[in-house]
Enzyme design. Structure first.
Site, short mmCIF file in Angstrom:
data_model
loop_
_atom_site.label_atom_id
_atom_site.label_comp_id
_atom_site.label_asym_id
_atom_site.label_seq_id
_atom_site.Cartn_x
_atom_site.Cartn_y
_atom_site.Cartn_z
N TYR A 151 -8.53 5.77 -13.25
CA TYR A 151 -8.53 6.43 -11.94
C TYR A 151 -8.33 7.95 -12.03
CZ TYR A 151 -6.89 1.65 -10.76
OH TYR A 151 -6.72 0.30 -10.66
N CYS A 204 -10.66 5.48 -29.86
CA CYS A 204 -11.91 6.20 -30.13
C CYS A 204 -12.80 6.29 -28.89
CB CYS A 204 -12.63 5.56 -31.29
SG CYS A 204 -11.61 5.68 -32.76
N GLU A 205 -12.27 6.92 -27.87
CA GLU A 205 -13.01 7.23 -26.65
C GLU A 205 -12.41 8.50 -26.09
OE1 GLU A 205 -13.85 4.88 -23.32
OE2 GLU A 205 -14.21 3.05 -24.47
N GLY A 244 4.04 -3.60 -3.61
CA GLY A 244 3.98 -3.70 -5.07
C GLY A 244 4.47 -2.42 -5.71
N ARG A 245 3.59 -1.41 -5.65
CA ARG A 245 3.87 -0.13 -6.33
C ARG A 245 5.19 0.50 -5.91
NH1 ARG A 245 -0.41 3.03 -8.31
NH2 ARG A 245 -1.80 1.84 -6.96
N GLY A 260 0.75 -1.24 0.00
CA GLY A 260 0.00 0.00 0.00
C GLY A 260 0.78 1.29 0.00
C1 PLP Z 1 -2.59 -4.97 -4.44
C2 PLP Z 1 -2.19 -5.65 -3.21
C3 PLP Z 1 -0.94 -5.40 -2.64
C4 PLP Z 1 0.04 -4.40 -3.19
O1 PLP Z 1 -0.38 -3.09 -3.08
P1 PLP Z 1 0.64 -1.92 -3.43
O2 PLP Z 1 -0.14 -0.69 -3.19
O3 PLP Z 1 1.02 -2.07 -4.86
O4 PLP Z 1 1.80 -2.03 -2.52
C5 PLP Z 1 -0.60 -6.12 -1.51
N1 PLP Z 1 -1.43 -7.01 -0.95
C6 PLP Z 1 -2.65 -7.27 -1.48
C7 PLP Z 1 -3.51 -8.27 -0.83
C8 PLP Z 1 -3.07 -6.60 -2.61
O5 PLP Z 1 -4.27 -6.86 -3.12
#
Ligand code: PLP
Length: 419
Positions: free
Chosen positions: A319, A344-345, A277-278, A240
């Site tokens: 988003y 085309c949107e 992730g991000r 997150g």
């Molecule tokens: C999407 C997700 C993550 C990763 O979120 P990031 O914001 O990219 O760090 C981690 N755990 C779960 C369960 C997710 O669905």
């Protein structure tokens, strides 16, 4: 910090000038920097210096490219997967099954079987129903599978509503006030080893407070479970952490995040795991594109039409997300323009009234911070084919995902003979 910088007036990925990639592979193309991925992985791990033996599982959905996963596997990362397809990828990239965590509200029967047969490290259960189904499969296989219960802490992550996952009305996890009862019920099921709890409240979080609140609630739950006689040896704190999408934006650093985690979880006496992730992949990639042409309609700024579109990078259309847009060979001149793709949107708009480097037909440019939730969300809408991906490592680069042509996609379609 990333490794996409101007050198002698030309934007490079590490030591590779981006025009060389455009020439060799064509555009649009995602370009990832190995050095940046590695740097982010290490900064994240270093941030957790105050946490004993953390388990870090990259959230595969952010960037499931096999080469990207392999880079992170070599950094000792596990994988957080949310589908059988992601599990297959994680294993193919060399991530050990015991380092895989399987999240997701809708794991199907075949996916649960796949996870059991692969011997993954942990299932994060998102409902009581899922737990019973998994237990039955485990018993049939004669195994006991390690599980955590994902709870919904009802915390507002203060992020975009579509990527907020920890409020009561969201579909994820079990309600906190029912968690102890569900945990106890599942712990009594032969086939399940209930060993911990998990939480993930959303993505692109700009401040630590909602996380701290959620972790605090998780800590209270751990106490409640133990008081009730349950065993809790693991806690999964999810992902997150947000990243800057605009120059000069600041976000909590992994070090600040890690310090908060160490403070809040002191005394929990569990193994902590994380699912970033991000924050690992976001700024490790750009989407390289070429301007098709510019046009004017009315008196407003020109439309700069690029060859990348919402099917290649969905976040702006999906988003309303911002991606910095920079010329690959900036002249120093600036202009105001709308940046759009060819689809085309009207939704195929990357930016309106944006001040950008002066740019025209044939020029190359990048959308920055495209390494996470970029290529992975690509589609072939408007029969445009799937975008290619390249990984740079120092002075060399390789195509790590071929461009899939509209022809190849069409080859998978059938017209029944009765038509
Ligand atoms: C999407 C997700 C993550 C990763 O979120 P990031 O914001 O990219 O760090 C981690 N755990 C779960 C369960 C997710 O669905």
């Amino acid at each position: 910090m990333d490794h996409f910088e101007l050198r002698d007036g030309i934007l490079h990925a590490e030591d590779v000038p981006l025009p060389a990639i455009a020439e060799a592979v064509g555009t649009p193309v995602y370009v990832y920097s190995r050095a940046t991925l590695v740097r982010h992985a290490r900064v994240f791990r270093d941030g957790l210096a105050g946490v004993a033996n953390p388990h870090i599982a990259f959230a595969v959905k952010a960037n499931p490219n096999l080469a990207v996963l392999k880079v992170l596997a070599k950094e000792g990362f596990g994988a957080d997967v949310v589908s059988g397809g992601e599990l297959t990828r994680a294993l193919a990239a060399g991530i050990r099954p015991q380092d895989v965590v399987f999240s997701g509200v809708g794991k199907t029967h075949p996916e649960l079987v796949q996870g059991i047969e692969a011997g993954i490290g942990q299932f994060n259960l998102e409902s009581e129903e899922e737990g019973y189904e998994l237990a039955a499969i485990a018993r049939r296989h004669g195994v006991t599978v390690p599980c955590a219960l994902r709870v919904n802490p009802d915390v507002d992550a203060r992020t975009h509503e579509k990527i907020s996952t920890g409020k009561r009305e969201n579909k994820f996890g079990v309600p906190l006030d029912r968690a102890a009862a569900i945990y106890a019920a599942l712990a009594a099921e032969p086939g399940l080893e209930m060993r911990g709890v998990a939480v993930h409240i959303g993505s692109q979080l700009a401040d630590l407070e909602p996380l701290e609140t959620a972790f605090g609630k998780l800590g209270a739950l751990i106490e409640e479970l133990r008081t009730g006689g349950q065993t809790v040896t693991h806690a999964d704190l999810g992902g997150g952490l947000g990243v800057p999408y605009r120059k000069h934006e600041t976000f909590p650093s992994p070090a600040e995040y890690g310090a908060m985690v160490a403070r809040v979880t002191a005394g929990w006496d569990v193994q902590l795991s994380f699912e970033p992730g991000r924050v690992i992949a976001g700024n490790a990639g750009v989407l390289l594109t070429r301007v098709v042409r510019s046009k004017r309609s009315g008196n407003g700024p020109p439309f700069v039409i690029v060859d990348a579109a919402m099917n290649d990078l969905a976040r702006p259309a999906m988003y309303g997300a911002w991606h910095d847009f920079d010329a690959v060979a900036p002249t120093g001149e600036r202009m105001t323009a709308h940046i759009v793709g060819p689809i085309c949107e009207t939704g195929d708009t990357f930016a309106m009234d944006r001040e950008i480097d002066a740019i025209g037909a044939g020029d190359l440019a990048v959308f920055r911070t495209a390494g996470a939730y970029g290529a992975t969300m690509a589609s072939s809408y408007n029969s445009r084919g799937f975008v290619a991906e390249v990984l740079v490592d120092g002075g060399k680069f390789a195509v790590v995902a071929d461009r899939i042509s509209p022809h190849a996609i069409m080859d998978a379609e059938r017209v029944p003979e009765w038509l």
